[in-house]
Scaffold this motif. Sequence first.
Motif, mmCIF file in Angstrom:
data_model
loop_
_atom_site.group_PDB
_atom_site.id
_atom_site.type_symbol
_atom_site.label_atom_id
_atom_site.label_comp_id
_atom_site.label_asym_id
_atom_site.label_seq_id
_atom_site.Cartn_x
_atom_site.Cartn_y
_atom_site.Cartn_z
ATOM 1 N N UNK A 1 0.848 -1.179 0.000
ATOM 2 C CA UNK A 1 0.000 0.000 0.000
ATOM 3 C C UNK A 1 0.890 1.237 0.000
ATOM 4 N N UNK A 2 0.567 2.156 -0.842
ATOM 5 C CA UNK A 2 1.327 3.405 -0.939
ATOM 6 C C UNK A 2 0.749 4.454 0.008
ATOM 7 N N UNK A 3 1.625 5.129 0.702
ATOM 8 C CA UNK A 3 1.189 6.216 1.570
ATOM 9 C C UNK A 3 0.873 7.450 0.718
ATOM 10 N N UNK A 4 0.224 8.406 1.329
ATOM 11 C CA UNK A 4 -0.102 9.646 0.626
ATOM 12 C C UNK A 4 1.180 10.311 0.125
ATOM 13 N N UNK A 5 2.205 10.349 0.959
ATOM 14 C CA UNK A 5 3.477 10.974 0.569
ATOM 15 C C UNK A 5 4.137 10.218 -0.582
ATOM 16 N N UNK B 1 -0.633 10.059 -11.887
ATOM 17 C CA UNK B 1 -1.352 11.280 -11.507
ATOM 18 C C UNK B 1 -2.415 11.005 -10.451
ATOM 19 N N UNK B 2 -3.065 9.844 -10.555
ATOM 20 C CA UNK B 2 -4.075 9.455 -9.572
ATOM 21 C C UNK B 2 -4.050 7.924 -9.447
ATOM 22 N N UNK B 3 -3.161 7.463 -8.607
ATOM 23 C CA UNK B 3 -2.935 6.023 -8.470
ATOM 24 C C UNK B 3 -4.194 5.294 -8.004
ATOM 25 N N UNK B 4 -5.043 5.975 -7.262
ATOM 26 C CA UNK B 4 -6.268 5.326 -6.793
ATOM 27 C C UNK B 4 -7.208 4.976 -7.951
ATOM 28 N N UNK C 1 12.952 4.826 -4.490
ATOM 29 C CA UNK C 1 13.054 3.465 -5.044
ATOM 30 C C UNK C 1 11.935 2.582 -4.488
ATOM 31 N N UNK C 2 11.744 2.612 -3.182
ATOM 32 C CA UNK C 2 10.704 1.792 -2.556
ATOM 33 C C UNK C 2 9.317 2.178 -3.074
ATOM 34 N N UNK C 3 9.052 3.478 -3.165
ATOM 35 C CA UNK C 3 7.753 3.946 -3.649
ATOM 36 C C UNK C 3 7.550 3.552 -5.110
ATOM 37 N N UNK C 4 8.580 3.753 -5.914
ATOM 38 C CA UNK C 4 8.476 3.450 -7.337
ATOM 39 C C UNK C 4 8.320 1.945 -7.566
ATOM 40 N N UNK C 5 8.989 1.139 -6.770
ATOM 41 C CA UNK C 5 8.854 -0.316 -6.877
ATOM 42 C C UNK C 5 7.412 -0.728 -6.596
ATOM 43 N N UNK C 6 6.813 -0.164 -5.572
ATOM 44 C CA UNK C 6 5.416 -0.474 -5.254
ATOM 45 C C UNK C 6 4.497 -0.046 -6.403
ATOM 46 N N UNK C 7 4.749 1.143 -6.922
ATOM 47 C CA UNK C 7 3.900 1.657 -8.005
ATOM 48 C C UNK C 7 4.050 0.811 -9.268
#
Length: 141
Positions: free
Chosen positions: A1-5, A71-74, A122-128
């Motif tokens: 799960x990605x945080x808002x930040x 732009x809007x991952x949700x 890196x961690x955020x981009x990997x999740x995305x």
Amino acid sequence: MLSKRQKELIAETWDKLTPVAEYLGADALLRMFATFPGTKTYFSHLDISPGSSHLFTHGKKIVLAIAEGAKDISQLMVTLAPLQTMHAYVLRIDPTNFKLFSHCMLVTLSCHMGEDFTPVLHAAMDKYMSAFAAVLAEKYR
């Protein structure tokens, strides 16, 4: 799960990268073709040699789709719905290739961004990128 930040960081990063979309996309595709040669079979109708216009054009399309989704991952399922259908039913791409490409894109980002590709990014981009690949593969189930 990605945080808002993390979502904000991903969106900001892809927004900054869109001016070089064709270079990032071409680099990631070339990495995928070199590392996983079987992925080339889906591109037999294109010139995928380094520097080719087909490679840059397709690379740009991919990166712009990734940037649009960021732009809007949700709303990723909605944003990628046309691409899901095309890749699953028209192109019949092996869904494993989405994961392979995601990995190659992370390597490309690391090389391109250097020290700006922090462990946090890196961690955020990997999740995305994992979510992006999973959404594209969703129609195969």
